[in-house]
Design an enzyme around this catalytic site. Structure first.
Site, short mmCIF file in Angstrom:
data_model
loop_
_atom_site.label_atom_id
_atom_site.label_comp_id
_atom_site.label_asym_id
_atom_site.label_seq_id
_atom_site.Cartn_x
_atom_site.Cartn_y
_atom_site.Cartn_z
N THR A 13 3.63 -5.91 -19.72
CA THR A 13 4.35 -5.03 -20.66
C THR A 13 4.70 -3.68 -20.03
O THR A 13 5.48 -2.92 -20.60
CB THR A 13 3.49 -4.79 -21.91
OG1 THR A 13 2.18 -4.39 -21.47
CG2 THR A 13 3.38 -6.02 -22.77
N ARG A 118 -6.23 -2.62 -1.41
CA ARG A 118 -5.47 -2.43 -0.16
C ARG A 118 -6.35 -2.19 1.06
O ARG A 118 -5.91 -2.39 2.18
CB ARG A 118 -4.47 -1.28 -0.32
CG ARG A 118 -3.29 -1.67 -1.19
CD ARG A 118 -2.20 -0.61 -1.15
NE ARG A 118 -1.30 -0.82 -2.27
CZ ARG A 118 -0.66 0.15 -2.91
NH1 ARG A 118 -0.81 1.41 -2.52
NH2 ARG A 118 0.14 -0.12 -3.91
N CYS A 158 4.65 2.08 -2.49
CA CYS A 158 6.11 2.25 -2.49
C CYS A 158 6.59 3.33 -1.52
O CYS A 158 7.67 3.22 -0.95
CB CYS A 158 6.59 2.56 -3.90
SG CYS A 158 5.61 3.84 -4.72
N GLN A 184 10.13 11.45 -4.17
CA GLN A 184 9.83 10.23 -4.90
C GLN A 184 10.30 10.25 -6.36
O GLN A 184 10.12 11.22 -7.09
CB GLN A 184 8.33 9.93 -4.82
CG GLN A 184 7.88 9.79 -3.37
CD GLN A 184 6.48 9.23 -3.19
OE1 GLN A 184 5.91 9.40 -2.13
NE2 GLN A 184 5.95 8.55 -4.18
N ARG A 244 7.52 14.86 -5.97
CA ARG A 244 8.19 14.18 -7.09
C ARG A 244 9.51 14.90 -7.38
O ARG A 244 9.52 16.12 -7.54
CB ARG A 244 7.29 14.20 -8.32
CG ARG A 244 7.81 13.39 -9.47
CD ARG A 244 7.66 11.90 -9.25
NE ARG A 244 6.28 11.44 -9.36
CZ ARG A 244 5.86 10.25 -8.94
NH1 ARG A 244 6.70 9.39 -8.38
NH2 ARG A 244 4.60 9.90 -9.06
N HIS A 251 12.98 6.13 -3.60
CA HIS A 251 12.19 7.08 -2.83
C HIS A 251 12.93 7.35 -1.52
O HIS A 251 13.26 6.42 -0.76
CB HIS A 251 10.82 6.50 -2.49
CG HIS A 251 9.88 6.39 -3.66
ND1 HIS A 251 10.16 6.86 -4.92
CD2 HIS A 251 8.61 5.89 -3.72
CE1 HIS A 251 9.12 6.63 -5.72
NE2 HIS A 251 8.18 6.04 -5.02
N ASN A 336 11.99 2.02 -5.12
CA ASN A 336 10.52 2.03 -5.27
C ASN A 336 9.97 0.97 -6.20
O ASN A 336 8.87 0.48 -5.99
CB ASN A 336 10.05 3.41 -5.73
CG ASN A 336 10.70 3.87 -7.01
OD1 ASN A 336 11.91 4.06 -7.04
ND2 ASN A 336 9.93 4.05 -8.06
#
Ligand SMILES: NC(=O)c1ccc[n+]([C@@H]2O[C@H](COP(=O)([O-])OP(=O)(O)OC[C@H]3O[C@@H](n4cnc5c(N)ncnc54)[C@H](OP(=O)(O)O)[C@@H]3O)[C@@H](O)[C@H]2O)c1
Length: 361
Positions: A13, A118, A158, A184, A244, A251, A336
């Site tokens: 969602t 990761r 990303c 970004q 940002r 990005h 991204n």
């Protein structure tokens, strides 16, 4: 009955989950049969659960509207209905680590968009054009988990997609020092301008955790499997600032590089234009035909003109110029939430299927 693999979207969602749903509409190999989210959404149809939160520019696919959303935490129930899952849930790192392994232990492969695993040493973090050989570490992971077909595989952050592929294409020139500033998009935070109006006309010079990921993740991608784990590469040294900016999708990275073997501009451009990998060779359904495009114009790449290059799966590069302090500088751009999130994960899953890691249960 369909021959397609049945796939579940954990966190279906949310922003990234919606991108998975959109990208998988009419996918030749995968069919979304299950969607899971928090208990807030569980029991509602997908259409009801998402309500006015649909953030894609294309309409919600008809095929998913009536799917009744399950609770991500009901692992056995969700897992029993699918061949594998994509994970895009937003929980704490520890919760995500735990639940993704729980899915793997039900013999359900997990291809995750999250950062939680990761740095788990035997979990491959893959950009299919760069390090597909890292999937071999899955055999060692399965031994640890005690599974036959269940495992976790992840894609990287990303922010690195606008420069890590470029540096990979230039590997033979031995880049050893890199300075990158990323600009970004707000969708990277799961937001649109409607739900983040403070970003209109604004810049915020901080994205939690992003600089560390941007500096370290490329080294893991360039690493090698040793003794059943991925050992990260030691070079190049990368330093980043992540900012940002008021952009919805895309990005951008402005990057400076020093090379041990200094190339010419022609060599750099030629390496980018000819860079391709296993996804192109295997003609995977989501593979861009050309992974990296080089744009000659001084004012490219631009978000509004170039972010959707190769359906958002390609990287656009421009402005390669000699630098007075570093050797060369350039600007890169990637989508991204497509290449940097859901699309990158779908390409990983396609390669995993092509190589026999993901099969019908
Ligand atoms: N946006 C990007 O470009 C991007 C890129 C790379 C990685 N990521 C990562 O991907 C993940 C998802 O990001 P997003 O932007 O899609 O977030 P989002 O829009 O906030 O969506 C979060 C999803 O997780 C579910 N969820 C939240 N809390 C939960 C809980 N306690 N238990 C079970 N499900 C829960 C939500 O379900 P409900 O709808 O029921 O609340 C929703 O489906 C995050 O970990 C994020 O860091 C995002």
């Amino acid at each position: 009955m369909s021959d397609k693999l049945k796939v579940g979207i954990l966190g279906g969602t949310g922003m990234v989950g919606q991108r998975f749903i959109s990208l998988l509409e009419n996918h030749p190999w995968f069919e979304v049969t299950t969607i899971a989210a928090s208990e807030r959404s569980a029991g509602k149809t997908y259409e009801e659960a998402v309500g006015d939160r649909w953030k894609m520019t294309t309409p919600m696919p008809e095929a998913v509207k009536k799917i009744v959303v399950m609770n991500v935490n009901e692992v056995e129930k969700v897992a029993s209905s699918v061949d594998f899952v994509f994970s895009a849930v937003d929980m704490t790192k520890e919760e995500i680590k735990k639940i993704e392994e729980e899915y793997a232990k039900t013999e359900t492969p997990v291809v995750s968009n999250n950062s939680a695993h990761r740095w788990t040493p035997d979990v491959p973090m893959v950009v299919p054009e760069i390090n597909p050989e890292h999937f071999k570490v899955i055999e060692f992971q399965k031994k640890r988990l005690g599974t036959k077909r269940g495992f976790v595989a992840v894609k990287p952050n990303c922010s690195i997609q606008s420069y890590a592929p470029v540096l990979t294409a230039w590997k033979e020139f031995e880049p050893y020092e890199v300075v990158a500033t990323t600009y970004q998009a707000i969708s990277g935070a799961g937001k649109t301008f409607k739900d983040w109006p403070e970003m209109v006309g604004n810049i915020i010079p901080y994205i939690g955790g992003e600089e560390e990921k941007s500096e370290k993740e490329p080294l893991r991608i360039w690493g090698e499997i040793k003794d059943g784990v991925i050992e990260p590469a030691k070079s190049p040294a990368i330093t980043c600032q992540c900012i940002r900016v008021p952009v919805l999708n895309g990005h951008t990275a402005a990057v400076f590089v020093k090379f041990k073997k200094k190339p010419t501009k022609e060599q750099l451009v030629e390496k980018l234009r000819n860079f391709s990998g296993l996804p192109q060779e295997l003609k995977l359904p989501s593979a861009p035909e050309h992974f990296i495009q080089y744009l000659e114009e001084d004012n490219r790449p631009q978000v509004s003109l170039d972010v959707d290059y190769e359906n958002g799966m390609g990287i656009s590069v421009g402005r390669i110029r000699e630098d007075s302090v570093y050797d060369w500088k350039f600007v890169g751009l990637s989508h991204n939430t497509v290449r940097g999130a859901a699309g990158g994960a779908v390409l990983c899953a396609e390669l995993l299927k092509a190589q026999g890691y993901i099969t019908k249960k």
